[in-house]
Scaffold this motif. Structure first.
Motif, PDB file in Angstrom:
ATOM      1  N   PRO A  66       8.772   6.698  -4.583  1.00  0.00           N
ATOM      2  CA  PRO A  66       8.765   6.846  -3.123  1.00  0.00           C
ATOM      3  C   PRO A  66      10.172   7.084  -2.586  1.00  0.00           C
ATOM      4  CG  PRO A  66       8.670   4.532  -3.689  1.00  0.00           C
ATOM      5  CD  PRO A  66       8.577   5.303  -4.991  1.00  0.00           C
ATOM      6  N   GLY A  67      10.230   7.598  -1.361  1.00  0.00           N
ATOM      7  CA  GLY A  67      11.512   7.794  -0.711  1.00  0.00           C
ATOM      8  C   GLY A  67      11.858   6.676   0.236  1.00  0.00           C
ATOM      9  N   LEU A  68      10.932   5.732   0.418  1.00  0.00           N
ATOM     10  CA  LEU A  68      11.140   4.638   1.364  1.00  0.00           C
ATOM     11  C   LEU A  68      10.237   3.474   0.996  1.00  0.00           C
ATOM     12  CD1 LEU A  68      12.329   3.614   4.153  1.00  0.00           C
ATOM     13  CD2 LEU A  68      10.291   4.631   5.195  1.00  0.00           C
ATOM     14  N   VAL A  69      10.769   2.251   1.152  1.00  0.00           N
ATOM     15  CA  VAL A  69       9.990   1.026   0.992  1.00  0.00           C
ATOM     16  C   VAL A  69      10.237   0.177   2.230  1.00  0.00           C
ATOM     17  CG1 VAL A  69       9.605  -1.074  -0.356  1.00  0.00           C
ATOM     18  CG2 VAL A  69      10.184   1.079  -1.526  1.00  0.00           C
ATOM     19  N   VAL A  70       9.180  -0.132   2.968  1.00  0.00           N
ATOM     20  CA  VAL A  70       9.305  -0.947   4.173  1.00  0.00           C
ATOM     21  C   VAL A  70       8.740  -2.325   3.885  1.00  0.00           C
ATOM     22  CG1 VAL A  70       8.751  -1.165   6.618  1.00  0.00           C
ATOM     23  CG2 VAL A  70       9.048   1.104   5.615  1.00  0.00           C
TER      24      VAL A  70
ATOM     25  N   ARG B 259       0.854  -1.187   0.000  1.00  0.00           N
ATOM     26  CA  ARG B 259       0.000   0.000   0.000  1.00  0.00           C
ATOM     27  C   ARG B 259       0.891   1.238   0.000  1.00  0.00           C
ATOM     28  NH1 ARG B 259      -5.317   0.716   2.004  1.00  0.00           N
ATOM     29  NH2 ARG B 259      -5.237  -1.328   3.027  1.00  0.00           N
ATOM     30  N   ALA B 260       0.457   2.283  -0.706  1.00  0.00           N
ATOM     31  CA  ALA B 260       1.204   3.535  -0.775  1.00  0.00           C
ATOM     32  C   ALA B 260       0.661   4.540   0.235  1.00  0.00           C
ATOM     33  CB  ALA B 260       1.129   4.117  -2.182  1.00  0.00           C
ATOM     34  N   TYR B 261       1.561   5.294   0.852  1.00  0.00           N
ATOM     35  CA  TYR B 261       1.207   6.350   1.799  1.00  0.00           C
ATOM     36  C   TYR B 261       2.011   7.601   1.452  1.00  0.00           C
ATOM     37  CZ  TYR B 261      -0.508   2.472   4.734  1.00  0.00           C
ATOM     38  OH  TYR B 261      -1.154   1.361   5.213  1.00  0.00           O
ATOM     39  N   ARG B 262       1.633   8.733   2.077  1.00  0.00           N
ATOM     40  CA  ARG B 262       2.419   9.966   1.981  1.00  0.00           C
ATOM     41  C   ARG B 262       2.651  10.501   3.377  1.00  0.00           C
ATOM     42  NH1 ARG B 262      -0.305  14.287  -1.551  1.00  0.00           N
ATOM     43  NH2 ARG B 262       1.666  15.426  -1.213  1.00  0.00           N
ATOM     44  N   LEU B 263       3.864  10.871   3.642  1.00  0.00           N
ATOM     45  CA  LEU B 263       4.227  11.393   4.951  1.00  0.00           C
ATOM     46  C   LEU B 263       3.365  12.592   5.311  1.00  0.00           C
ATOM     47  CD1 LEU B 263       6.172  11.479   7.400  1.00  0.00           C
ATOM     48  CD2 LEU B 263       7.640  12.963   6.036  1.00  0.00           C
ATOM     49  N   GLY B 264       2.776  12.561   6.527  1.00  0.00           N
ATOM     50  CA  GLY B 264       1.988  13.675   7.011  1.00  0.00           C
ATOM     51  C   GLY B 264       0.581  13.740   6.466  1.00  0.00           C
ATOM     52  N   HIS B 265       0.191  12.762   5.665  1.00  0.00           N
ATOM     53  CA  HIS B 265      -1.160  12.713   5.113  1.00  0.00           C
ATOM     54  C   HIS B 265      -1.897  11.503   5.679  1.00  0.00           C
ATOM     55  CE1 HIS B 265      -0.797  15.708   1.765  1.00  0.00           C
ATOM     56  NE2 HIS B 265       0.485  15.481   1.997  1.00  0.00           N
TER      57      HIS B 265
ATOM     58  N   GLU C 196       8.005   4.686  11.560  1.00  0.00           N
ATOM     59  CA  GLU C 196       8.220   6.070  11.986  1.00  0.00           C
ATOM     60  C   GLU C 196       9.707   6.394  12.079  1.00  0.00           C
ATOM     61  OE1 GLU C 196       6.071   6.312  15.632  1.00  0.00           O
ATOM     62  OE2 GLU C 196       4.148   6.741  14.652  1.00  0.00           O
ATOM     63  N   THR C 197      10.479   5.448  12.593  1.00  0.00           N
ATOM     64  CA  THR C 197      11.925   5.666  12.703  1.00  0.00           C
ATOM     65  C   THR C 197      12.570   5.758  11.323  1.00  0.00           C
ATOM     66  OG1 THR C 197      12.007   4.500  14.828  1.00  0.00           O
ATOM     67  CG2 THR C 197      14.077   4.719  13.613  1.00  0.00           C
ATOM     68  N   ALA C 198      12.141   4.888  10.418  1.00  0.00           N
ATOM     69  CA  ALA C 198      12.702   4.904   9.063  1.00  0.00           C
ATOM     70  C   ALA C 198      12.358   6.204   8.343  1.00  0.00           C
ATOM     71  CB  ALA C 198      12.175   3.706   8.274  1.00  0.00           C
ATOM     72  N   LEU C 199      11.137   6.692   8.508  1.00  0.00           N
ATOM     73  CA  LEU C 199      10.740   7.960   7.891  1.00  0.00           C
ATOM     74  C   LEU C 199      11.537   9.117   8.487  1.00  0.00           C
ATOM     75  CD1 LEU C 199       6.864   7.491   7.785  1.00  0.00           C
ATOM     76  CD2 LEU C 199       8.383   7.653   5.799  1.00  0.00           C
ATOM     77  N   ALA C 200      11.691   9.101   9.818  1.00  0.00           N
ATOM     78  CA  ALA C 200      12.456  10.161  10.475  1.00  0.00           C
ATOM     79  C   ALA C 200      13.890  10.178   9.981  1.00  0.00           C
ATOM     80  CB  ALA C 200      12.410   9.973  11.987  1.00  0.00           C
TER      81      ALA C 200
END
Length: 385
Positions: free
Chosen positions: A206-210, A141-147, A255-259
């Motif tokens: 994207p800037g990150l894939v978890v 699933r795709a997300y956007r930081l802060g949204h 959250e840690t990976a995004l930070a």
């Protein structure tokens, strides 16, 4: 430089409204439900917002409009905050912002809105993918930081499962054959999932894939990903669907990976500012006055700002270009909207000139200044007196 954070989005939404006058009203507050007696706490929060708005001169219609947005369920897990913005009695923004408060709550009425909370929650335009790997396939699933998450079904990749469990049944000469056959199916399923994730990376950038899920499926999936996707990948060592504690640990991992991604980008900006200042190549300026000057010329490419360090200072918001001034003589004949908090004036000017805005700690900026900027073109040489 094209803006890569909330400023470009805000420019598209608020540009014409920000250019003119009128009256803005806003409220930014925590609306998390994971508290003792959540209904009572929500009622108290709403009452505090209403009283703060009325105390600053908001009309009953504006108060009711903002209160109505706060009364709606956020629809995402706690912690969560809400930001509501009204201009001349019309609702402009009502945003659910996942996560804790970024700074203090803000409720106000004025000639220029406080947009800092939106920039704080969306420091970069960062789409990211969350992938669940299984032996029978996978999902992402795709997300956007802060949204808040978009209500779209996750993408499912269903592979073969006809012999996934056969390797455990029976003994004898067939066992190695079935084991090998099962492992080949796992690899095939992982390859199909990897191909779908790689395509999503090419499309969404994207800037990150978890990646999370079954341990064997995780390993096979990561191996099958393209080098581009692997460079963006952070692996969670567990399956968030196993139990509540695993889900919470997974949330913290994301959250840690995004930070870490955000911190890296912020560090790169700070390093670039120090480099240009050290070279003296006139491609960066430091200090509040110099940043105002750059914004007046639409010269600021990236503005780094410590909202706390700016403090209670004020600047003049202008009804047209150059949008902001430190004194009336800088207005170049443009009507003055009024003296407003410096942070609000700087954010407004950054949005109107399409400059990227990054919130930083002043200690990380050259000379410990409250604001600095990278420039689209160098400043000219000093003119002899």
């Amino acid at each position: 430089m094209t803006s890569t954070n909330a400023t470009s989005e805000l420019h598209g939404i608020l540009g014409q409204r920000l250019e003119g006058g009128g009256t803005w009203a806003w409220a930014y507050a925590d609306v998390s439900g994971n508290v003792e007696d959540p209904r009572r706490q929500a009622a108290l929060k709403l009452r505090a917002v209403e009283e703060a708005l009325r105390g600053q001169g908001a009309t009953d219609g504006v108060v009711d409009l903002i209160a109505g947005e706060f009364e709606q369920e956020p629809g995402v897990p706690s912690p969560v905050t809400r930001y509501v913005l009204v201009h001349d009695g019309s609702l402009v923004l009502s945003e659910v912002l996942p996560g804790h408060l970024h700074g203090a709550e803000s409720v106000g009425v004025g000639a220029v809105p406080d947009l800092v909370p939106l920039v704080a929650h969306r420091p970069v335009d960062l789409p990211f993918l969350v992938v669940h790997a299984g032996k029978e396939g996978g999902a992402f699933r795709a997300y956007r930081l802060g949204h808040a998450p978009v209500a779209l079904d996750e993408q499912q990749v269903q592979g073969r499962n006809d012999t996934l469990h056969y390797a455990k049944a029976g003994t004898g000469w067939k066992q190695p054959h079935w084991q090998q056959h099962t492992e080949e199916i796992w690899k095939q399923n992982s390859s199909e999932t990897a191909a779908a994730v790689d395509e999503a990376v090419r499309t969404l950038r994207p800037g990150l894939v978890v990646v999370a899920g079954d341990v064997t499926a995780r390993e096979l999936l990561v191996k099958a990903l393209s080098s581009e996707t692997r460079a963006l990948t952070s692996v969670f060592p567990g399956d968030p669907r196993a139990d509540a504690s695993s889900k919470q640990a997974f949330v913290e991992h994301v959250e840690t990976a995004l930070a870490r991604v955000v911190a890296t980008r912020r560090h790169d900006l700070e390093d670039l500012l120090r480099t240009h200042v050290g070279r003296g190549d006139n491609l960066a300026v430091t200090g509040l006055g110099a940043v105002v000057g750059a914004l007046q010329q639409a010269q600021g490419s990236v503005v780094a700002l410590d909202a706390v360090a700016v403090g209670e200072r004020t600047l003049l918001a202008l009804a047209g270009a150059p949008w902001v001034a430190t004194a009336p003589e800088q207005a170049a004949g443009t009507p003055v909207i009024g003296a407003v908090p410096a942070v609000c004036a700087l954010v407004r000017a950054a949005v109107l000139t399409d400059a990227e805005l990054v919130l930083v700690n002043a200690a990380s900026l050259p000379g410990g200044v409250a604001a600095a900027a990278l420039l689209r073109w160098p400043v000219g040489p000093a003119v002899p007196a």
